[in-house]
Design a protein around this motif. Structure first.
Motif: not given
Length: 321
Positions: A142-146
């Motif tokens: 999982y990564r932050q959307p940006s």
């Protein structure tokens, strides 16, 4: 049955080729052909050679079918202009193997990328998986959307470049190097995860001997796999998938590996421990990301005990009758 008396037979294998819509999947079938084998799936940019040191130590009464994913090892590359996708090609490969051999269930041992997609397959189709061993990675990233948007843009840009490059070299060889230079490239590319005396197991299926330079080789795996579309999931998404996994599940982790260890890793682990009575974990303190290749002798007892518990020889004998 103990590990000592199931590993006495040699692990002879047969080279196999499975026809798929874009060409073929290359593989090796180790051991008996009259019992459904364990499907062995390698990590990103590796190939079936990643299991060379572990498979000979696994129980001999059940076979192992190791395959090269699309674009990896000796399997066919995807057509020109097609971008590799985690579900469309790597997860889909599991279905294609099952269809080829008419399996209604599958037992999976997967490393790295394939550990993630084994996790995904077991969550999507819990009734089709009867055993799953995941090595060093537990769940989707999982990564932050940006951050994810930036990475996707980077991958698309690089994919376009790689596609154009592949067209340019279609009628000539890619850059070539000595075998020792290739080993060093693989060693550095693995972030020094693979012991130097084990590099050849993966390297030999990823390279082709140059016709122009007798003492050199070039990488023959598809360069575009570097920029495949990765399946990512929010923490809640991963936890919901974990709740759906019913199959006996052994998660093996290298203590010296930090691959995909995130803040919610322990949360997913807790869901698995709470909801799956046949979930087990094992940590090899000194293990790197490629602990199954480097330290097969130190994890084989754990792997074999798990297999013998959930694919016992008595059950396999009955299945053949």
């Amino acid at each position: 049955m103990t590990s000592q008396n199931v590993n006495t037979l040699s692990r002879e294998f047969e080279e196999i080729s499975i026809k798929v819509p874009w060409g073929f999947l290359s593989g090796r079938w180790y051991g008996p052909r009259n019992v459904r084998p364990i499907l062995a799936l390698h990590g990103w940019q590796d190939n079936l050679g990643t299991f060379d040191t572990l498979i000979p130590l696994m129980p001999s009464y059940v076979g192992v079918l190791a395959i090269d994913h699309p674009g990896h090892g000796r399997s066919s590359h995807l057509p020109d202009g097609v971008m590799y996708h985690s579900i469309s090609h790597f997860v889909y490969s599991i279905f294609l193997v099952m269809k080829e051999y008419n399996w209604d269930k599958v037992s999976i041992i997967g490393h790295s990328m394939s550990s993630l997609y084994g996790f995904l397959f077991a969550a999507l189709y819990p009734e089709k998986v009867d055993m799953f061993i995941g090595i060093d990675l537990l769940k989707p990233r999982y990564r932050q959307p940006s951050t994810e948007i930036g990475i996707m843009q980077y991958k698309f840009d690089k994919f376009f470049v790689a596609t154009e490059r592949s067209r340019e070299i279609a009628f000539k060889e890619p850059p070539s190097f000595t075998y020792e230079e290739m080993k060093e490239k693989l060693y550095q590319g693995s972030l020094e995860s693979i012991d130097k005396d084990k590099l050849h197991h993966i390297l030999d299926r990823n390279i082709t001997k140059s016709e122009q330079y007798p003492d050199k080789y070039y990488f023959s795996r598809d360069d575009r796999v570097k920029f495949y579309v990765e399946f990512v999931a929010t923490p809640e998404y991963s936890k919901e998938m974990a709740r759906r996994i019913k199959a006996p599940f052994l998660s093996i982790k290298g203590g010296a590996s930090e691959f995909f260890i995130e803040d919610h890793y322990d949360e997913v682990l807790e869901v698995l421990k709470t909801n799956n009575p046949n979930f087990e974990t094992f940590i090899l303190t000194e293990g790197t990301h490629h602990l199954h290749l480097n330290n097969a002798d130190k994890i084989c007892d754990v792997v074999n005990a798990f297999i013998e518990k959930h694919r016992p020889i008595e059950k396999e004998i009955v299945a053949k009758l």
